[in-house]
Motif scaffolding. Structure first.
Motif, PDB file in Angstrom:
ATOM      1  N   ASN A  13       0.866  -1.185   0.000  1.00 15.30           N
ATOM      2  CA  ASN A  13       0.000   0.000   0.000  1.00 15.30           C
ATOM      3  C   ASN A  13       0.897   1.226   0.000  1.00 15.30           C
ATOM      4  O   ASN A  13       1.724   1.376   0.896  1.00 15.30           O
ATOM      5  N   ALA A  43      -4.297   4.921  -0.456  1.00 14.76           N
ATOM      6  CA  ALA A  43      -4.219   3.496  -0.763  1.00 14.76           C
ATOM      7  C   ALA A  43      -4.184   2.674   0.521  1.00 14.76           C
ATOM      8  O   ALA A  43      -3.925   1.479   0.487  1.00 14.76           O
ATOM      9  N   PRO A  72      -1.067   7.502  -5.180  1.00 14.68           N
ATOM     10  CA  PRO A  72      -1.238   6.394  -4.249  1.00 14.68           C
ATOM     11  C   PRO A  72      -1.555   5.140  -5.063  1.00 14.68           C
ATOM     12  O   PRO A  72      -2.206   5.228  -6.104  1.00 14.68           O
ATOM     13  N   TYR A  73      -1.043   3.997  -4.643  1.00 13.49           N
ATOM     14  CA  TYR A  73      -1.375   2.758  -5.353  1.00 13.49           C
ATOM     15  C   TYR A  73      -1.251   1.555  -4.428  1.00 13.49           C
ATOM     16  O   TYR A  73      -0.648   1.640  -3.350  1.00 13.49           O
ATOM     17  N   ASN A  74      -1.868   0.452  -4.860  1.00 17.83           N
ATOM     18  CA  ASN A  74      -1.661  -0.851  -4.223  1.00 17.83           C
ATOM     19  C   ASN A  74      -1.110  -1.786  -5.268  1.00 17.83           C
ATOM     20  O   ASN A  74      -1.472  -1.691  -6.436  1.00 17.83           O
ATOM     21  N   ARG A  78      -4.699   4.502  -7.231  1.00 18.86           N
ATOM     22  CA  ARG A  78      -5.922   4.952  -6.542  1.00 18.86           C
ATOM     23  C   ARG A  78      -6.254   6.370  -6.935  1.00 18.86           C
ATOM     24  O   ARG A  78      -6.173   7.284  -6.121  1.00 18.86           O
ATOM     25  N   ALA A  85      -7.766  -1.533   1.363  1.00 17.76           N
ATOM     26  CA  ALA A  85      -6.395  -1.425   0.853  1.00 17.76           C
ATOM     27  C   ALA A  85      -6.036  -2.684   0.074  1.00 17.76           C
ATOM     28  O   ALA A  85      -6.909  -3.440  -0.355  1.00 17.76           O
TER      29      ALA A  85
END
Lengths: 334, 334
Positions: free
Chosen positions: A152, A157, A273-275, A300, B305
């Motif tokens: 995360n 995220a 933001p990212y996962n 995200r 998440a």
């Protein structure tokens, strides 16, 4: 100890992580950037985490002290714990079991950096190799059915700590999303006699319109039915059902490939933001002809709302071909 | 026109809503409160929405002018459109079709209010009755398989306009989440010969520990395996598979019940962002013994998440029994 409950209609599992619980009145609705001062993941703060399970550190440096490049530690507020029996039991129409499993954190780099693309190459390489080591080790515990490795990045995220890290959660049941992927892939294999991911790779390599990166060992594509704008899948060329079966040279390639793709994502969208999530086969299964491990990267930049939660249908405002073009052009900076 | 694509592995559908598209470089990562000045949903701004499909307004007032209590209009930036043919086609290993469907907005109240609990009772009542009317009307269109009615409240729940409103999206295929619920309920019915929701109601009424509200027509419970803190399901006492089969007196009760539950949620958590979604049966199905419509209310006080996206497994820090107790105590304000 936390408790795992099963929704009797869909078969979906929920972990009630009471040790992470806030009082109901504590729910903060503001999103706050995590604090940078006295970060528990920085060098010299090793005493703030539980003792390390594994570390990439010089041979003569002491465990749980400074001098490391990468550490794996149990999560201080674990959703699931390794100790105890599953104690499966019914509860009227419902089912539950004790929260047995594992919850580990990969701390990537002793210095406070918030993007893996800002790390020395060997630290991210060490992280990728540790993913494999931890999977191989946890697989020996017969109570565990699956382990999910994920990252995360950014508050939106779901990251509560900014310092570069990944997580692993091992569960005593195979999660429903994994089961659905396995079932879908098996249905295709039973009908066509081929792995659907291998078929996808063939089509994407021929069409090129959704291809972001192609190396001998890996391809990175925007999937045809991407749920999220700029979603990316990193898929190994060789058919392998389990991540932990990847070779050393494949993990070297994966390190390079992931850094290249994440770098492109950051250039294109300005550090979104990212996962990312490693999709791999359950521990109990041996080599499978029909499933193919891969990594799904989900920026995200949009919010899932009522429609998505209610239907599993997604609305994506960016066509995959447009997203791929934009990500490819981001190669040279902008 | 938008395009619908199917993920070949999971069978999940994604709508590519190109008419809602921003350029990739436009993705704003900041969450902004929607503007209040010149709100398109306020009275006297009727020209800013497409012409109304339905309105609750005095008999002598002109359509698309002021004087209304509740309006239903097509979404100005629809994910799906009513015009056109489905044009289902293959694309190598993939499937796609044209974005045919419906996307409507229920505008609740001519004055700018941001919570249904702040509305005059008859406006929310009119909205609930319109949900049923729109379902009954769209059901006649044989191209449509399903309609989802939902409400997004607050930016974190995906609302882009603050003025009270709900939405309806009708799709030419049955969404995957709905299919999973239908399949799970049917499996239970085939085995036990009873509706699982009726069984759940029986157990919850006996145990009381997760019950928030009980009236002759409805019960509101925190579900046993709640995915989110303070998640609430509102379930009709009478077995009905389709929302559109509810009687007038049941919809009167539902209006009171929903307002009471939402009021309690706001008192307990201080006007949290939330989504609610009506779960009902596909249009094509006649009365079903195994499925039972209900409304799921999902407060957005935690973030999904990587783990949740990767597994369909949820982590919830609040036990349902604790959440129910807290919501019950919120009755008298705090």
């Amino acid at each position: 100890m936390s408790e795992i409950r099963r929704d009797p209609i869909t078969g979906r599992w929920v972990i009630f992580a009471v040790e992470r619980a806030q009082r109901p009145s504590d729910f903060a609705l503001e999103e706050r950037e995590p604090p940078v001062v006295n970060c528990a993941f920085c060098e010299n703060n090793e005493s703030q985490t539980p003792p390390e399970i594994h570390a990439d550190r010089p041979a003569r440096s002491a465990p749980n002290g400074p001098g490391w490049r990468m550490r794996v530690v149990p999560n201080k507020y674990p959703a699931l714990r390794v100790e105890g029996e599953l104690a499966k039991q019914g509860d009227g129409v419902y089912d539950r079991m004790a929260g047995v499993g594992a919850h580990e954190v990969f701390i990537e780099g002793a210095a406070h950096a918030t993007s893996v693309t800002a790390l020395p190459h060997d630290i991210y390489r060490s992280t990728i190799f540790s993913y494999r080591d931890r999977l191989r080790d946890l697989k020996k515990d017969r109570r565990l059915a699956y382990a999910l490795i994920f990252k995360n990045v950014g508050v939106r995220a779901g990251a509560s700590i900014a310092h570069n890290h990944s997580q692993l959660i091992a569960t005593p049941v195979v999660p429903i999303t994994v089961q659905q992927e396995m079932t879908g892939s098996k249905r295709f294999f039973d009908y066509r006699g081929r792995c659907i991911y291998c078929d996808i790779l063939r089509q994407e390599k021929a069409e090129k319109s959704r291809m972001i990166l192609e190396t001998p060992d890996f391809a990175a594509i925007v999937p045809y039915a991407a749920r999220f704008p700029f979603e990316i899948w990193v898929v190994p060329t060789r058919h392998m059902s389990h991540f932990e079966d990847a070779s050393d040279s494949e993990l070297e390639s994966l390190t390079d490939g992931m850094l290249s793709v994440l770098n492109r994502l950051e250039r294109a969208l300005g550090a979104p933001p990212y996962n990312y999530v490693i999709h791999t086969s359950p521990f109990v299964d041996g080599h499978l002809d029909y499933y193919h491990w891969h990594i799904e990267i989900m920026p995200r930049v949009t919010m899932a709302a009522g429609f998505e939660w209610g239907t599993g249908f997604y609305i994506n405002p960016v066509l995959p071909e447009e997203a791929a073009k934009f990500l490819c052009n981001a190669r040279h900076g902008q």
